[in-house]
Design a protein around this motif. Structure first.
Motif, mmCIF file in Angstrom:
data_model
loop_
_atom_site.group_PDB
_atom_site.id
_atom_site.type_symbol
_atom_site.label_atom_id
_atom_site.label_comp_id
_atom_site.label_asym_id
_atom_site.label_seq_id
_atom_site.Cartn_x
_atom_site.Cartn_y
_atom_site.Cartn_z
ATOM 1 N N UNK A 27 0.807 -1.219 0.000
ATOM 2 C CA UNK A 27 0.000 0.000 0.000
ATOM 3 C C UNK A 27 0.842 1.271 0.000
ATOM 4 N N UNK A 28 2.015 1.204 0.574
ATOM 5 C CA UNK A 28 2.862 2.392 0.644
ATOM 6 C C UNK A 28 3.447 2.772 -0.719
ATOM 7 N N UNK A 29 3.684 1.770 -1.577
ATOM 8 C CA UNK A 29 4.376 2.021 -2.842
ATOM 9 C C UNK A 29 3.542 1.733 -4.088
ATOM 10 N N UNK A 30 2.283 1.351 -3.939
ATOM 11 C CA UNK A 30 1.504 0.908 -5.095
ATOM 12 C C UNK A 30 1.334 2.000 -6.140
ATOM 13 N N UNK A 31 1.084 3.228 -5.716
ATOM 14 C CA UNK A 31 0.898 4.291 -6.718
ATOM 15 C C UNK A 31 2.152 4.493 -7.547
ATOM 16 N N UNK A 42 5.510 -4.603 -20.263
ATOM 17 C CA UNK A 42 4.302 -4.475 -19.463
ATOM 18 C C UNK A 42 4.625 -4.020 -18.049
ATOM 19 N N UNK A 43 3.727 -3.275 -17.472
ATOM 20 C CA UNK A 43 3.842 -2.883 -16.077
ATOM 21 C C UNK A 43 3.242 -4.019 -15.249
ATOM 22 N N UNK A 44 4.101 -4.770 -14.585
ATOM 23 C CA UNK A 44 3.660 -5.965 -13.864
ATOM 24 C C UNK A 44 2.663 -5.639 -12.765
ATOM 25 N N UNK A 45 2.857 -4.503 -12.081
ATOM 26 C CA UNK A 45 1.936 -4.117 -11.009
ATOM 27 C C UNK A 45 0.524 -3.901 -11.562
ATOM 28 N N UNK A 46 0.435 -3.246 -12.705
ATOM 29 C CA UNK A 46 -0.862 -3.020 -13.330
ATOM 30 C C UNK A 46 -1.476 -4.358 -13.750
ATOM 31 N N UNK A 47 -0.670 -5.231 -14.357
ATOM 32 C CA UNK A 47 -1.168 -6.522 -14.815
ATOM 33 C C UNK A 47 -1.690 -7.356 -13.650
#
Length: 120
Positions: A95-99, A111-116
């Motif tokens: 949650x601290x780094x998701x944005x 690809x942006x793995x976090x978005x995927x």
């Protein structure tokens, strides 16, 4: 270096008969892996022969894994499809780094793995 089995052994007060299959010959997240299919087929055989009773199978991938190829594994092989069903996929979010990760600019074609992961 795989450390999951050592962490589980040292942090579990009551040891049951869990087994850990660690696949170190490549990234499980990139393709439908034949080694994952092979492990699931072996488990199916052991269950059928009465050697093993399973309540669940948990597959833990790397933090940067695309979950879709792992999910596809449960649909491409007849033995696996008859033996196991995909019940769910859990994505853990920092949650601290998701944005920061969601907004990260990637080169074209990467690809942006976090978005995927969040999307899947």
């Amino acid at each position: 270096m795989g450390i999951d089995d050592a962490l589980l052994a040292s942090n579990t007060k009551i040891q049951h008969e869990e087994e850990i299959f660690e696949m170190m010959n490549g990234c499980i997240c990139c393709t439908v892996r034949q080694d994952l299919i092979a492990v699931l087929q072996k488990l199916a055989k052991r269950v059928k022969e009465g050697e093993l009773k399973l309540d669940a199978i948990v597959i833990e991938t790397t933090g940067m894994a695309d979950p879709s190829p792992v999910a596809q594994t449960f649909f491409v092989d007849y033995t696996v499809k008859q033996f196991a069903r995909l019940d769910g996929i859990v994505t853990l979010v920092d949650a601290m780094h998701i944005e920061q990760h969601l907004d990260e600019d990637k080169p074209e074609g990467v690809e942006n793995e976090a978005v995927e992961q969040a999307h899947f």
